[in-house]
Design an enzyme around this catalytic site. Structure first.
Site, PDB file in Angstrom:
ATOM      1  N   ASN A  60       0.814  -1.070  -0.120  1.00  7.89           N
ATOM      2  CA  ASN A  60      -0.004  -0.042  -0.229  1.00  7.89           C
ATOM      3  C   ASN A  60       1.079   1.330  -0.183  1.00  7.89           C
ATOM      4  O   ASN A  60       1.504   1.773   1.131  1.00  7.89           O
ATOM      5  CB  ASN A  60      -1.064  -0.001   1.139  1.00  7.89           C
ATOM      6  CG  ASN A  60      -1.909   1.285   1.293  1.00  7.89           C
ATOM      7  OD1 ASN A  60      -1.968   1.928   0.341  1.00  7.89           O
ATOM      8  ND2 ASN A  60      -2.615   1.386   2.537  1.00  7.89           N
ATOM      9  N   LYS A 110      -0.018   4.122  -0.100  1.00 12.14           N
ATOM     10  CA  LYS A 110      -0.842   5.445   0.332  1.00 12.14           C
ATOM     11  C   LYS A 110      -0.513   6.589  -0.511  1.00 12.14           C
ATOM     12  O   LYS A 110      -0.546   6.641  -1.675  1.00 12.14           O
ATOM     13  CB  LYS A 110      -0.442   5.630   1.866  1.00 12.14           C
ATOM     14  CG  LYS A 110      -0.431   4.294   2.680  1.00 12.14           C
ATOM     15  CD  LYS A 110      -0.197   4.527   4.124  1.00 12.14           C
ATOM     16  CE  LYS A 110      -0.402   3.364   4.606  1.00 12.14           C
ATOM     17  NZ  LYS A 110      -0.340   3.267   6.436  1.00 12.14           N
ATOM     18  N   HIS A 153      -9.798   1.089   5.131  1.00  8.23           N
ATOM     19  CA  HIS A 153      -8.591   1.015   5.936  1.00  8.23           C
ATOM     20  C   HIS A 153      -8.737   2.187   6.935  1.00  8.23           C
ATOM     21  O   HIS A 153      -9.526   3.044   6.936  1.00  8.23           O
ATOM     22  CB  HIS A 153      -7.612   1.717   4.843  1.00  8.23           C
ATOM     23  CG  HIS A 153      -6.041   1.816   5.395  1.00  8.23           C
ATOM     24  ND1 HIS A 153      -5.614   2.642   6.379  1.00  8.23           N
ATOM     25  CD2 HIS A 153      -4.915   0.871   5.170  1.00  8.23           C
ATOM     26  CE1 HIS A 153      -4.229   2.457   6.544  1.00  8.23           C
ATOM     27  NE2 HIS A 153      -4.148   1.189   5.746  1.00  8.23           N
ATOM     28  N   GLU A 189      -7.017   4.545   8.039  1.00 10.28           N
ATOM     29  CA  GLU A 189      -7.086   5.959   7.790  1.00 10.28           C
ATOM     30  C   GLU A 189      -8.396   6.398   7.150  1.00 10.28           C
ATOM     31  O   GLU A 189      -8.513   7.684   7.564  1.00 10.28           O
ATOM     32  CB  GLU A 189      -5.869   6.067   6.794  1.00 10.28           C
ATOM     33  CG  GLU A 189      -4.530   5.894   7.673  1.00 10.28           C
ATOM     34  CD  GLU A 189      -3.357   5.471   6.804  1.00 10.28           C
ATOM     35  OE1 GLU A 189      -2.333   5.133   7.394  1.00 10.28           O
ATOM     36  OE2 GLU A 189      -3.386   5.484   5.603  1.00 10.28           O
ATOM     37  N   GLU A 200      -5.297  -4.910  10.602  1.00  7.39           N
ATOM     38  CA  GLU A 200      -4.085  -4.141  10.959  1.00  7.39           C
ATOM     39  C   GLU A 200      -4.395  -3.419  12.423  1.00  7.39           C
ATOM     40  O   GLU A 200      -5.311  -2.497  12.335  1.00  7.39           O
ATOM     41  CB  GLU A 200      -4.147  -3.004  10.007  1.00  7.39           C
ATOM     42  CG  GLU A 200      -3.702  -3.498   8.520  1.00  7.39           C
ATOM     43  CD  GLU A 200      -3.438  -2.206   7.702  1.00  7.39           C
ATOM     44  OE1 GLU A 200      -2.144  -2.248   7.196  1.00  7.39           O
ATOM     45  OE2 GLU A 200      -4.277  -1.469   7.272  1.00  7.39           O
ATOM     46  N   GLY A 210       2.383   2.109  11.263  1.00  6.21           N
ATOM     47  CA  GLY A 210       3.532   3.322  10.947  1.00  6.21           C
ATOM     48  C   GLY A 210       4.395   3.644  12.316  1.00  6.21           C
ATOM     49  O   GLY A 210       4.942   4.755  12.271  1.00  6.21           O
ATOM     50  N   SER A 249       3.164  -2.418  10.543  1.00  9.80           N
ATOM     51  CA  SER A 249       4.797  -2.299  10.316  1.00  9.80           C
ATOM     52  C   SER A 249       5.351  -3.715  10.294  1.00  9.80           C
ATOM     53  O   SER A 249       6.197  -4.063  10.558  1.00  9.80           O
ATOM     54  CB  SER A 249       5.144  -1.883  12.075  1.00  9.80           C
ATOM     55  OG  SER A 249       4.781  -0.735  12.279  1.00  9.80           O
TER      56      SER A 249
END
Length: 249
Positions: free
Chosen positions: A9, A11, A95, A97, A164, A170, A208
């Protein structure tokens, strides 16, 4: 459905030149240029990358898909049919985010899932809990609520679930192998029992995932692949992750 699936991904990263260069590096390596590897690129580069990847083993994924299915007055939206037409095989849905910054609800995500499937895409539903939810012991219930929309997906449809943990995206933190195995087993059992028992379900781990930990994560029971964030922007790191997945075919 054999073998592990690895999706990189990207992003909101890359520009035209860097996207083409990164794709070229992946194409030049047999560990990344093979079936079971996909890249989720920014929407503006999908059509161009589809041409570059044509005939290769690398599949293309969208990072999102519209909840609207028909052409019309939906400025800024990209429909599932458009993504399929541009050469996508997969589409990320929900996702963390997107949930965090755009307040996407299960109702909206169900529409996205259905439209993706109708257009011939394989939706990748992302689920996961925050650190506060994990520490409070609510993580199973949080994931169960996020999975609930799958009960309304037609039996037999192909889809992927990506777990996730939000606290590991991250941050450099990674769930323990025991935590990963526990939640992946829960997701698979829930899907088999509540969402029609589809034999096509795959559950990926994200959060990660790096060259250094990929092999141990991918070898964990119930883990069918990885959704890779930052490490997918570095061809060498992504190669190691894909190489680890390839060993487990």
């Amino acid at each position: 459905m054999s073998g592990k699936l690895v999706i990189g991904n990207w992003k909101m990263n890359t520009r035209g030149d860097s996207a083409r260069q990164l794709a070229a590096e992946l194409l030049a390596d047999r560990d990344t240029n093979r079936e079971g590897v996909a890249i989720a690129a920014p929407a503006v580069y999908l059509a161009e990358l589809a041409e570059q990847l044509k005939g290769s083993g690398i599949a293309l994924s969208a990072q999102d898909v519209s909840r609207f299915d028909a052409d019309g007055a939906f400025t800024g939206e990209v429909s599932a049919a458009m993504l399929a037409d541009a050469g996508c095989r997969y589409a990320l849905v929900g996702h963390s985010e997107r949930r965090q910054y755009f307040a996407e609800s299960n109702e909206a995500l169900l529409k996205k899932m259905r439209h993706a499937i109708a257009a011939g895409l394989v939706p990748v539903l992302c689920v996961g809990e925050t650190l506060e939810q994990r520490e409070a012991g609510d993580y199973m219930e949080v994931v169960r609520r996020q999975l609930a929309l799958l009960a309304d997906i037609d039996h037999g449809d192909e889809y992927v679930v990506a777990y996730e943990p939000v606290w590991a995206i991250g941050t450099g933190k990674v769930a323990t192998l025991e935590q990963i195995a526990e939640i992946h087993a829960f997701i698979k059992n829930w899907c088999l029992q509540k969402a029609g028992g589809s034999a096509k379900i795959r559950v990926l781990y994200g959060g990660s995932v790096k060259a250094e930990n990929a092999e141990s994560i991918l070898a964990t029971k119930h883990v069918d692949g990885a959704l890779v964030g930052g490490a997918s922007l570095d061809a060498r790191s992504f190669r190691v992750i894909c190489q680890a997945a390839g060993k487990m075919i």
